[in-house]
Motif scaffolding. Structure first.
Motif, PDB file in Angstrom:
ATOM      1  N   ALA A 117       0.439  -1.039  -0.060  1.00 38.48           N
ATOM      2  CA  ALA A 117       0.120  -0.378  -0.211  1.00 38.48           C
ATOM      3  C   ALA A 117       0.909   0.911  -0.038  1.00 38.48           C
ATOM      4  O   ALA A 117       0.639   2.210  -0.319  1.00 38.48           O
ATOM      5  CB  ALA A 117      -1.340  -0.209   1.454  1.00 38.48           C
ATOM      6  N   GLN A 118       2.173   0.812   0.636  1.00 38.97           N
ATOM      7  CA  GLN A 118       3.179   2.443   0.871  1.00 38.97           C
ATOM      8  C   GLN A 118       3.402   2.669  -0.563  1.00 38.97           C
ATOM      9  O   GLN A 118       3.780   4.001  -1.318  1.00 38.97           O
ATOM     10  CB  GLN A 118       4.030   1.933   1.464  1.00 38.97           C
ATOM     11  CG  GLN A 118       4.486   1.849   2.817  1.00 38.97           C
ATOM     12  CD  GLN A 118       3.241   0.370   2.686  1.00 38.97           C
ATOM     13  OE1 GLN A 118       3.434  -0.784   1.874  1.00 38.97           O
ATOM     14  NE2 GLN A 118       3.109   0.615   4.577  1.00 38.97           N
ATOM     15  N   GLU A 119       3.842   1.967  -2.021  1.00 37.50           N
ATOM     16  CA  GLU A 119       3.445   2.408  -2.806  1.00 37.50           C
ATOM     17  C   GLU A 119       2.709   2.725  -3.364  1.00 37.50           C
ATOM     18  O   GLU A 119       1.512   2.898  -3.492  1.00 37.50           O
ATOM     19  CB  GLU A 119       3.756   0.292  -3.957  1.00 37.50           C
ATOM     20  CG  GLU A 119       4.333   0.768  -5.455  1.00 37.50           C
ATOM     21  CD  GLU A 119       4.314  -0.091  -6.018  1.00 37.50           C
ATOM     22  OE1 GLU A 119       4.719  -1.563  -5.780  1.00 37.50           O
ATOM     23  OE2 GLU A 119       3.921  -0.331  -7.209  1.00 37.50           O
ATOM     24  N   PRO A 120       3.416   3.944  -4.139  1.00 34.14           N
ATOM     25  CA  PRO A 120       2.319   5.506  -4.982  1.00 34.14           C
ATOM     26  C   PRO A 120       1.114   4.293  -5.660  1.00 34.14           C
ATOM     27  O   PRO A 120       1.754   3.275  -6.591  1.00 34.14           O
ATOM     28  CB  PRO A 120       3.243   5.803  -6.022  1.00 34.14           C
ATOM     29  CG  PRO A 120       4.803   5.602  -5.556  1.00 34.14           C
ATOM     30  CD  PRO A 120       5.150   4.332  -4.744  1.00 34.14           C
ATOM     31  N   LEU A 121       0.662   5.102  -5.711  1.00 30.27           N
ATOM     32  CA  LEU A 121      -1.030   5.558  -6.168  1.00 30.27           C
ATOM     33  C   LEU A 121      -0.194   4.565  -7.638  1.00 30.27           C
ATOM     34  O   LEU A 121      -1.250   3.775  -8.388  1.00 30.27           O
ATOM     35  CB  LEU A 121      -1.770   5.236  -5.974  1.00 30.27           C
ATOM     36  CG  LEU A 121      -3.300   5.834  -7.315  1.00 30.27           C
ATOM     37  CD1 LEU A 121      -3.678   4.155  -6.529  1.00 30.27           C
ATOM     38  CD2 LEU A 121      -4.220   7.326  -6.954  1.00 30.27           C
ATOM     39  N   SER A 122       0.250   5.255  -8.767  1.00 29.46           N
ATOM     40  CA  SER A 122       0.022   5.480 -10.319  1.00 29.46           C
ATOM     41  C   SER A 122       0.672   3.957 -10.509  1.00 29.46           C
ATOM     42  O   SER A 122       0.570   3.540 -12.121  1.00 29.46           O
ATOM     43  CB  SER A 122       1.169   7.153 -10.260  1.00 29.46           C
ATOM     44  OG  SER A 122       2.669   7.071  -9.422  1.00 29.46           O
ATOM     45  N   ALA A 123       1.829   3.779  -9.800  1.00 27.97           N
ATOM     46  CA  ALA A 123       2.771   2.604 -10.200  1.00 27.97           C
ATOM     47  C   ALA A 123       1.316   1.340 -10.228  1.00 27.97           C
ATOM     48  O   ALA A 123       1.758   0.460 -11.027  1.00 27.97           O
ATOM     49  CB  ALA A 123       3.936   2.473  -9.246  1.00 27.97           C
ATOM     50  N   ALA A 124       1.194   1.756  -8.694  1.00 25.29           N
ATOM     51  CA  ALA A 124       0.214   0.745  -9.175  1.00 25.29           C
ATOM     52  C   ALA A 124      -1.537   0.542  -9.965  1.00 25.29           C
ATOM     53  O   ALA A 124      -1.520  -0.841 -10.750  1.00 25.29           O
ATOM     54  CB  ALA A 124      -0.594   0.497  -7.615  1.00 25.29           C
ATOM     55  N   PHE A 125      -1.534   1.615  -9.818  1.00 24.20           N
ATOM     56  CA  PHE A 125      -2.639   1.700 -11.124  1.00 24.20           C
ATOM     57  C   PHE A 125      -2.036   1.532 -12.202  1.00 24.20           C
ATOM     58  O   PHE A 125      -2.539   1.558 -13.920  1.00 24.20           O
ATOM     59  CB  PHE A 125      -3.082   3.023 -11.038  1.00 24.20           C
ATOM     60  CG  PHE A 125      -4.240   3.454 -12.902  1.00 24.20           C
ATOM     61  CD1 PHE A 125      -5.055   2.986 -12.250  1.00 24.20           C
ATOM     62  CD2 PHE A 125      -4.031   4.386 -13.320  1.00 24.20           C
ATOM     63  CE1 PHE A 125      -6.136   3.153 -13.083  1.00 24.20           C
ATOM     64  CE2 PHE A 125      -4.451   4.500 -14.398  1.00 24.20           C
ATOM     65  CZ  PHE A 125      -5.751   4.185 -14.179  1.00 24.20           C
ATOM     66  N   GLU A 126      -0.790   2.227 -13.038  1.00 25.75           N
ATOM     67  CA  GLU A 126      -0.350   1.750 -14.310  1.00 25.75           C
ATOM     68  C   GLU A 126      -0.064  -0.062 -14.654  1.00 25.75           C
ATOM     69  O   GLU A 126      -0.544   0.341 -16.028  1.00 25.75           O
ATOM     70  CB  GLU A 126       0.791   1.903 -14.228  1.00 25.75           C
ATOM     71  CG  GLU A 126       1.655   2.336 -15.810  1.00 25.75           C
ATOM     72  CD  GLU A 126       2.993   2.982 -15.651  1.00 25.75           C
ATOM     73  OE1 GLU A 126       4.023   2.709 -17.130  1.00 25.75           O
ATOM     74  OE2 GLU A 126       3.113   4.619 -15.111  1.00 25.75           O
ATOM     75  N   ALA A 127       0.223  -0.302 -13.540  1.00 17.51           N
ATOM     76  CA  ALA A 127       0.478  -2.033 -13.810  1.00 17.51           C
ATOM     77  C   ALA A 127      -0.645  -2.589 -14.311  1.00 17.51           C
ATOM     78  O   ALA A 127      -0.543  -3.554 -14.565  1.00 17.51           O
ATOM     79  CB  ALA A 127       1.308  -2.488 -12.597  1.00 17.51           C
ATOM     80  N   LEU A 128      -2.062  -2.253 -13.544  1.00 16.19           N
ATOM     81  CA  LEU A 128      -3.453  -2.879 -13.770  1.00 16.19           C
ATOM     82  C   LEU A 128      -3.640  -2.595 -14.630  1.00 16.19           C
ATOM     83  O   LEU A 128      -4.293  -2.757 -16.123  1.00 16.19           O
ATOM     84  CB  LEU A 128      -4.212  -2.623 -12.173  1.00 16.19           C
ATOM     85  CG  LEU A 128      -5.569  -2.325 -13.120  1.00 16.19           C
ATOM     86  CD1 LEU A 128      -6.132  -3.287 -11.292  1.00 16.19           C
ATOM     87  CD2 LEU A 128      -6.483  -1.584 -12.769  1.00 16.19           C
ATOM     88  N   TYR A 129      -3.149  -1.295 -15.295  1.00 19.75           N
ATOM     89  CA  TYR A 129      -4.461  -0.661 -16.151  1.00 19.75           C
ATOM     90  C   TYR A 129      -3.656  -1.066 -17.845  1.00 19.75           C
ATOM     91  O   TYR A 129      -3.688  -1.813 -18.795  1.00 19.75           O
ATOM     92  CB  TYR A 129      -3.586   0.740 -17.110  1.00 19.75           C
ATOM     93  CG  TYR A 129      -3.913   1.187 -18.224  1.00 19.75           C
ATOM     94  CD1 TYR A 129      -5.181   1.624 -18.384  1.00 19.75           C
ATOM     95  CD2 TYR A 129      -2.538   1.460 -19.018  1.00 19.75           C
ATOM     96  CE1 TYR A 129      -5.321   2.325 -19.503  1.00 19.75           C
ATOM     97  CE2 TYR A 129      -3.242   1.838 -20.401  1.00 19.75           C
ATOM     98  CZ  TYR A 129      -4.362   2.689 -20.649  1.00 19.75           C
ATOM     99  OH  TYR A 129      -4.545   3.105 -22.028  1.00 19.75           O
ATOM    100  N   HIS A 130      -2.316  -1.188 -17.646  1.00 17.76           N
ATOM    101  CA  HIS A 130      -1.021  -2.452 -18.389  1.00 17.76           C
ATOM    102  C   HIS A 130      -1.496  -3.820 -18.650  1.00 17.76           C
ATOM    103  O   HIS A 130      -2.038  -4.208 -20.188  1.00 17.76           O
ATOM    104  CB  HIS A 130       0.685  -2.055 -18.405  1.00 17.76           C
ATOM    105  CG  HIS A 130       0.469  -1.343 -19.327  1.00 17.76           C
ATOM    106  ND1 HIS A 130       0.509  -0.745 -19.947  1.00 17.76           N
ATOM    107  CD2 HIS A 130       1.205  -0.415 -18.469  1.00 17.76           C
ATOM    108  CE1 HIS A 130       1.326   0.197 -20.196  1.00 17.76           C
ATOM    109  NE2 HIS A 130       1.574   1.263 -18.838  1.00 17.76           N
TER     110      HIS A 130
END
Length: 193
Positions: A13-26
């Protein structure tokens, strides 16, 4: 580790949202695209609909429950977005059909339009010059389309009073416009609706 595992691990959860979102997006973009297509989103709107899905996903990131997979959640979001797009397209098509069904009004020559505008201004001035009781009856019957009995009920006066005020208003307006005394010809009692 794939993006699905990445989403459900609380220590991440500490990982920035943008990286997690980008992974989900791809990982899930193609799935969302295909889902939207299956739900009837036209090819020309798939890009916009996909963007709408991922805007919702970004705004509500992590909203899926522990009992549902991210793909099930994305499927639900895509279904709702597709439904909204279809409804929007249907509304748009109805509006286009309504516009196409209407014939554009034929424009009258400018001289006629100016003359009609001038006459309307004269009529408005003549109505404004009426005594308040006559003006009220005239407007309710001639402009609003009420029947004489409705006007009598609304104003709390006798039906004959309404007819008298209407007749006098008509004569006064006809005089102001330079028309014959009885602008309608015939009995006022039969003409008041």
């Amino acid at each position: 580790m794939n993006a699905r595992d990445h989403q459900f691990r609380p220590e991440r959860a500490q990982e920035p949202l943008s990286a997690a979102f980008e992974a989900l997006y791809h990982e899930h973009f193609a799935f969302v695209w295909r889902t939207l297509r299956r739900f009837g989103v036209p090819r020309g709107q798939l890009e916009d609909a996909s963007q709408d899905v991922f805007v919702i996903v970004h705004r509500r990131f992590g909203a899926w429950s522990k009992h549902a997979s991210v793909r099930a959640w994305l499927h639900g979001v895509a279904r709702r977005v597709a439904s909204n797009h279809r409804r929007g397209l249907e509304r748009h098509q109805r509006k286009l059909a309504a516009v196409a069904a209407r014939e554009p009004p034929a424009l009258r020559p400018i001289e006629e339009r100016v003359s009609a505008r001038h006459r309307l201004e004269r009529v408005a001035e003549a109505i404004a010059a009426l005594e308040p009781d006559r003006r009220e009856v005239y407007v309710l019957i001639e402009v609003e389309g009420m029947r004489a009995q409705e006007v009598a009920d609304a104003l709390g006066c006798k039906l004959n009073t309404v007819y008298s005020r209407l007749r006098r208003a008509r004569v006064q307006i006809a005089r102001a416009l330079g028309e014959p005394k009885d602008p309608r010809g015939g009995s006022d009692h039969g003409q008041a609706r």
